[in-house]
Design a protein around this motif. Structure first.
Motif, PDB file in Angstrom:
ATOM      1  N   SER A 180       0.840  -1.194   0.000  1.00 38.40           N
ATOM      2  CA  SER A 180       0.000   0.000   0.000  1.00 38.40           C
ATOM      3  C   SER A 180       0.882   1.253   0.000  1.00 38.40           C
ATOM      4  O   SER A 180       1.871   1.324   0.723  1.00 38.40           O
ATOM      5  N   ILE A 181       0.514   2.230  -0.818  1.00 35.25           N
ATOM      6  CA  ILE A 181       1.281   3.465  -0.990  1.00 35.25           C
ATOM      7  C   ILE A 181       0.311   4.646  -0.909  1.00 35.25           C
ATOM      8  O   ILE A 181      -0.846   4.532  -1.306  1.00 35.25           O
ATOM      9  N   SER A 182       0.800   5.776  -0.441  1.00 35.86           N
ATOM     10  CA  SER A 182       0.006   7.007  -0.468  1.00 35.86           C
ATOM     11  C   SER A 182       0.268   7.748  -1.768  1.00 35.86           C
ATOM     12  O   SER A 182       1.403   7.794  -2.246  1.00 35.86           O
ATOM     13  N   ALA A 183      -0.782   8.334  -2.328  1.00 35.36           N
ATOM     14  CA  ALA A 183      -0.651   9.080  -3.582  1.00 35.36           C
ATOM     15  C   ALA A 183      -1.502  10.343  -3.510  1.00 35.36           C
ATOM     16  O   ALA A 183      -2.561  10.358  -2.879  1.00 35.36           O
ATOM     17  N   VAL A 184      -1.019  11.392  -4.170  1.00 32.90           N
ATOM     18  CA  VAL A 184      -1.752  12.652  -4.250  1.00 32.90           C
ATOM     19  C   VAL A 184      -2.429  12.724  -5.616  1.00 32.90           C
ATOM     20  O   VAL A 184      -1.795  12.468  -6.646  1.00 32.90           O
ATOM     21  N   ILE A 185      -3.705  13.078  -5.630  1.00 34.55           N
ATOM     22  CA  ILE A 185      -4.441  13.227  -6.886  1.00 34.55           C
ATOM     23  C   ILE A 185      -4.152  14.615  -7.451  1.00 34.55           C
ATOM     24  O   ILE A 185      -4.364  15.629  -6.782  1.00 34.55           O
ATOM     25  N   GLN A 186      -3.662  14.659  -8.663  1.00 38.67           N
ATOM     26  CA  GLN A 186      -3.325  15.906  -9.339  1.00 38.67           C
ATOM     27  C   GLN A 186      -4.589  16.494  -9.997  1.00 38.67           C
ATOM     28  O   GLN A 186      -5.546  15.763 -10.264  1.00 38.67           O
ATOM     29  N   PRO A 187      -4.609  17.791 -10.297  1.00 35.89           N
ATOM     30  CA  PRO A 187      -5.790  18.409 -10.927  1.00 35.89           C
ATOM     31  C   PRO A 187      -6.200  17.772 -12.251  1.00 35.89           C
ATOM     32  O   PRO A 187      -7.368  17.817 -12.610  1.00 35.89           O
ATOM     33  N   ASP A 188      -5.254  17.151 -12.955  1.00 37.78           N
ATOM     34  CA  ASP A 188      -5.586  16.494 -14.226  1.00 37.78           C
ATOM     35  C   ASP A 188      -6.062  15.045 -14.038  1.00 37.78           C
ATOM     36  O   ASP A 188      -6.339  14.358 -14.996  1.00 37.78           O
ATOM     37  N   GLY A 189      -6.130  14.587 -12.784  1.00 39.29           N
ATOM     38  CA  GLY A 189      -6.597  13.237 -12.483  1.00 39.29           C
ATOM     39  C   GLY A 189      -5.499  12.201 -12.376  1.00 39.29           C
ATOM     40  O   GLY A 189      -5.771  11.037 -12.111  1.00 39.29           O
ATOM     41  N   SER A 190      -4.247  12.593 -12.588  1.00 36.84           N
ATOM     42  CA  SER A 190      -3.146  11.642 -12.454  1.00 36.84           C
ATOM     43  C   SER A 190      -2.771  11.459 -10.982  1.00 36.84           C
ATOM     44  O   SER A 190      -3.158  12.252 -10.133  1.00 36.84           O
ATOM     45  N   LEU A 191      -2.008  10.405 -10.694  1.00 40.79           N
ATOM     46  CA  LEU A 191      -1.577  10.100  -9.347  1.00 40.79           C
ATOM     47  C   LEU A 191      -0.079  10.298  -9.229  1.00 40.79           C
ATOM     48  O   LEU A 191       0.686   9.863 -10.097  1.00 40.79           O
ATOM     49  N   LEU A 192       0.353  10.907  -8.129  1.00 35.76           N
ATOM     50  CA  LEU A 192       1.761  11.154  -7.869  1.00 35.76           C
ATOM     51  C   LEU A 192       2.089  10.584  -6.490  1.00 35.76           C
ATOM     52  O   LEU A 192       1.396  10.891  -5.512  1.00 35.76           O
ATOM     53  N   ALA A 193       3.120   9.731  -6.409  1.00 36.01           N
ATOM     54  CA  ALA A 193       3.498   9.123  -5.134  1.00 36.01           C
ATOM     55  C   ALA A 193       3.987  10.187  -4.161  1.00 36.01           C
ATOM     56  O   ALA A 193       4.653  11.143  -4.549  1.00 36.01           O
ATOM     57  N   THR A 194       3.653  10.020  -2.880  1.00 33.08           N
ATOM     58  CA  THR A 194       4.144  10.919  -1.841  1.00 33.08           C
ATOM     59  C   THR A 194       5.378  10.297  -1.216  1.00 33.08           C
ATOM     60  O   THR A 194       5.709   9.146  -1.463  1.00 33.08           O
ATOM     61  N   ASN A 195       6.064  11.051  -0.378  1.00 32.70           N
ATOM     62  CA  ASN A 195       7.281  10.529   0.288  1.00 32.70           C
ATOM     63  C   ASN A 195       6.953   9.424   1.221  1.00 32.70           C
ATOM     64  O   ASN A 195       6.177   9.336   2.005  1.00 32.70           O
TER      65      ASN A 195
END
Length: 137
Positions: A122-137
């Motif tokens: 399991s990983i935390s991810a931030v949802i970007q305004p364009d709907g993509s996912l970016l991994a957090t630290n």
């Protein structure tokens, strides 16, 4: 007693403010547009500025004529639970893209949990305004 009735009849009533109400029944998850709103006079609390509602999503079904309140609306959901989606991990020049399964819904800026399909971690991810996912630290 008669003068009291006369005073009440002649007294000006407080002005009722116009509030926004649903112009039609709005199912849960509907993105609000200008056509979905109408102004009604009423003493019930609600939003009065259309810009506070347009572009937001309904949390629950809102029946026609019901005043709109901020608690009934939310930012539009860009990610739905249980979707397969690419996740980007970026550090300097290193960029890794993996496939993940989303574990919850989310709107732009939300941090959600996702599961790496290969390692099942399991990983935390931030949802970007364009709907993509970016991994957090």
């Amino acid at each position: 007693m008669r003068w009291l009735v006369l005073v009440l009849v002649l007294s000006p009533w407080p002005a009722q403010a116009a509030v926004l109400a649903a112009a039609r029944t709005l199912p849960a998850g509907t993105i609000i547009t200008a056509a979905d709103l109408r102004a009604v006079d009423g003493d019930r609390p609600g939003l009065s500025d259309p810009s506070e509602a347009i572009g937001l999503q309904t949390r629950i079904t809102i029946r026609e004529g019901r005043p709109l309140q901020a608690a009934l609306l939310q930012a539009p959901r860009l990610i739905a639970r249980n979707q397969i989606h690419p996740l980007t991990f970026q550090r300097g020049p290193l960029r890794i893209v993996i496939q993940v399964r989303t574990l919850s819904d989310g709107a732009a800026g939300d941090v959600i949990r996702v599961m790496n399909l290969e390692s099942r971690t399991s990983i935390s991810a931030v949802i970007q305004p364009d709907g993509s996912l970016l991994a957090t630290n």
